[in-house]
Design an enzyme around this catalytic site. Structure first.
Site, short mmCIF file in Angstrom:
data_model
loop_
_atom_site.label_atom_id
_atom_site.label_comp_id
_atom_site.label_asym_id
_atom_site.label_seq_id
_atom_site.Cartn_x
_atom_site.Cartn_y
_atom_site.Cartn_z
N TYR A 45 8.92 0.52 -1.81
CA TYR A 45 9.50 1.87 -1.94
C TYR A 45 9.42 2.62 -0.60
CZ TYR A 45 9.60 2.14 -7.14
OH TYR A 45 9.87 1.97 -8.47
N CYS B 261 0.68 5.22 -6.81
CA CYS B 261 1.46 4.94 -5.61
C CYS B 261 1.58 6.25 -4.83
CB CYS B 261 2.84 4.42 -6.04
SG CYS B 261 4.00 4.17 -4.68
N ASN B 262 1.09 6.27 -3.61
CA ASN B 262 1.17 7.48 -2.79
C ASN B 262 2.63 7.86 -2.52
OD1 ASN B 262 -1.80 7.99 -1.47
ND2 ASN B 262 -1.45 5.85 -1.92
N CYS C 246 -2.12 4.09 1.08
CA CYS C 246 -1.14 3.33 0.29
C CYS C 246 -1.98 2.45 -0.62
CB CYS C 246 -0.27 2.47 1.21
SG CYS C 246 0.70 1.23 0.33
N1 DGL Z 1 1.77 1.29 -3.10
C1 DGL Z 1 2.62 2.28 -2.55
C2 DGL Z 1 1.86 3.47 -2.01
O1 DGL Z 1 0.76 3.74 -2.41
C3 DGL Z 1 3.70 1.91 -1.59
C4 DGL Z 1 4.19 0.57 -1.40
C5 DGL Z 1 5.68 0.45 -1.15
O2 DGL Z 1 6.16 0.71 -0.02
O3 DGL Z 1 6.37 0.10 -2.09
O4 DGL Z 1 2.36 4.18 -1.17
#
Ligand code: DGL
Length: 257
Positions: free
Chosen positions: A44, A75-76, A186
């Site tokens: 994402y 997810c941040n 992340c």
């Molecule tokens: N796990 C996600 C976060 O905490 C991001 C990973 C992604 O780029 O999909 O930001």
């Protein structure tokens, strides 16, 4: 209709949220969880805010349709892009988000130099910039995007030669006492914690937001009288937009690291 006995939904773009799920299970071992990873759309962090908002709302609806009594956006990146919007749309529904642990890192010592690792989207979003501005007089922050690390963790090949070489490459400028603390902003990154610590040095403090978010989830559910009251025996159901990826999520759930 959801009740005390309904599960808690946990969502991430893919595998990262499993690092938060581990903390949730540790502090609420009697609760049932449904973990949904949207691996087909991962990563994402390199997408636009609008795209992430849409994907997050879809995942959120998917978990609500499964009668979850709360959703943890583990997810941040998705939290930055969509939590405010979803909380405004569903003001009474418990939505717990993740945010980079800048505060504990900034307050960990006298004016530390803090390396903030996250996805490109998280680092440029208003939410992060506001949080950083709040603690700017307490610490010096250096932002470090690490999009490729998401892909290594996503594949489930932890501590591979390629992953270690990538981390060496991006962390070398901060080795040998050049930073005091590092924030894993992340949820994928805690799975590379040991390597990051080894490269930066044992004296560097490492922070991530997983435990804080798990505690916040328990507080919110307690406040709404939605804890199921069981002390053990909770279950976890793994779901993924690429069904075969549930095996990777399970592997990471039991990862000793
Ligand atoms: N796990 C996600 C976060 O905490 C991001 C990973 C992604 O780029 O999909 O930001």
């Amino acid at each position: 209709m959801c009740s005390k006995n309904s599960p808690i939904g946990v969502f991430d773009s893919g595998m990262g949220g499993v690092s938060v799920l581990r903390k949730l299970c540790r502090i609420m071992p009697g609760e049932d969880f449904i973990y949904f990873g949207d691996s087909i759309n991962a990563p994402y962090g390199t997408k636009s805010k609008e795209e992430i908002k849409e994907l997050t709302e879809k995942a959120f609806d998917y978990l609500r349709e499964r009668d979850c009594k709360a959703v943890v956006i583990a997810c941040n990146t998705a939290t930055s892009a969509a939590a405010k919007y979803l909380r405004e749309k569903y003001p009474d529904y418990p939505i717990i988000g993740l945010e980079p642990a800048l505060k504990p890192a900034a307050l960990s010592m006298d004016y530390p130099k803090v390396l903030a690792m996250a996805t490109p989207l998280t680092l440029k979003e208003e939410k992060f910039l506001n949080l950083m501005a709040q603690y700017e007089d307490k610490a010096e922050f250096v932002k470090l995007p690490a999009p490729k690390l998401v892909e290594y963790i996503e594949s489930g090949e932890l501590d591979s030669k390629e992953e270690i070489a990538y981390l060496e490459e991006i962390l070398t400028p901060y080795k040998d006492g050049k930073v005091d603390a590092v924030v894993l902003g992340c949820t994928h990154f805690p799975f590379a914690r040991k390597t990051i610590q080894k490269i930066l040095g044992e004296d560097v403090l490492v922070f991530d937001g997983g435990l804080g978010a798990a505690r916040q989830c328990r507080r919110v559910l307690e406040g709404k009288n939605l804890l199921n009251g069981k002390e053990e025996g909770g279950t976890v159901i793994f779901l993924n937009s690429i069904p075969e990826k549930t095996a990777v999520a399970k592997k990471l759930f039991y990862y000793k690291g």
